[in-house]
Design a protein around this motif. Structure first.
Motif, short mmCIF file in Angstrom:
data_model
loop_
_atom_site.label_atom_id
_atom_site.label_comp_id
_atom_site.label_asym_id
_atom_site.label_seq_id
_atom_site.Cartn_x
_atom_site.Cartn_y
_atom_site.Cartn_z
N ALA A 79 4.28 -10.54 19.27
CA ALA A 79 5.70 -10.90 19.17
C ALA A 79 5.91 -11.96 18.09
N ILE A 80 5.03 -12.94 18.01
CA ILE A 80 5.13 -13.97 16.98
C ILE A 80 4.95 -13.35 15.60
N LEU A 81 3.97 -12.48 15.46
CA LEU A 81 3.74 -11.80 14.18
C LEU A 81 4.95 -10.94 13.81
N ASN A 117 8.09 -11.36 14.68
CA ASN A 117 9.19 -12.23 14.26
C ASN A 117 8.96 -12.77 12.86
N TYR A 118 7.73 -13.10 12.53
CA TYR A 118 7.42 -13.62 11.20
C TYR A 118 7.66 -12.55 10.13
N ILE A 119 7.26 -11.34 10.40
CA ILE A 119 7.42 -10.26 9.44
C ILE A 119 8.90 -10.01 9.12
N GLN A 120 9.78 -10.30 10.06
CA GLN A 120 11.21 -10.10 9.86
C GLN A 120 11.83 -11.20 8.99
N LYS A 178 -4.45 2.53 18.09
CA LYS A 178 -3.04 2.37 17.70
C LYS A 178 -2.14 2.19 18.92
N SER A 179 -2.52 2.76 20.05
CA SER A 179 -1.69 2.68 21.25
C SER A 179 -1.58 1.25 21.79
N LYS A 180 -2.46 0.36 21.37
CA LYS A 180 -2.42 -1.03 21.84
C LYS A 180 -1.68 -1.96 20.87
N ILE A 181 -1.14 -1.40 19.80
CA ILE A 181 -0.36 -2.18 18.86
C ILE A 181 1.06 -2.33 19.40
N PRO A 203 7.27 -2.48 18.74
CA PRO A 203 8.27 -2.87 17.73
C PRO A 203 7.65 -3.19 16.37
N LEU A 204 6.41 -3.65 16.36
CA LEU A 204 5.74 -3.96 15.10
C LEU A 204 5.46 -2.68 14.31
#
Length: 98
Positions: free
Chosen positions: A58-60, A62-65, A81-84, A87-88
């Motif tokens: 979630a932090i990552l 938000n930073y990417i946005q 990939k299923s553990k990513i 929303p990212l």
């Protein structure tokens, strides 16, 4: 695919740093590198990304946005990939390597 010439590369191993505070330190490192030069471009190789906690993702995310992240390219490497964080995945290009 867009070309991107970088000034710095950060190799981040998520097995060793998967908690929210680890991602916060990574972001601080990125921002420090970007502050050193206005034209700086940073590539972050985030290996074993599937080990990140939901809060770290979630932090990552938000930073990417944020606008500053336009000078940063994240390369997420994962065996699952299923553990990513779903929303990212909306912000990344997917490429599967056999």
């Amino acid at each position: 695919m867009t070309s991107f010439v970088c000034d710095q590369i950060i190799d981040f191993e998520a097995i060793e740093g998967y908690e929210a505070q680890d991602i916060e330190r990574l972001i601080e490192q990125i921002e420090t590198l970007l502050a050193q030069s206005d034209a700086s471009k940073v590539v972050v190789l985030l290996r074993n990304a599937h080990y990140l906690t939901t809060r770290a993702f979630a932090i990552l995310h938000n930073y990417i946005q944020e606008p500053i992240s336009k000078n940063v390219v994240f390369v997420l490497v994962s065996a699952d990939k299923s553990k990513i964080f779903p929303p990212l995945l909306d912000f990344v290009q997917h490429q599967q390597v056999a």
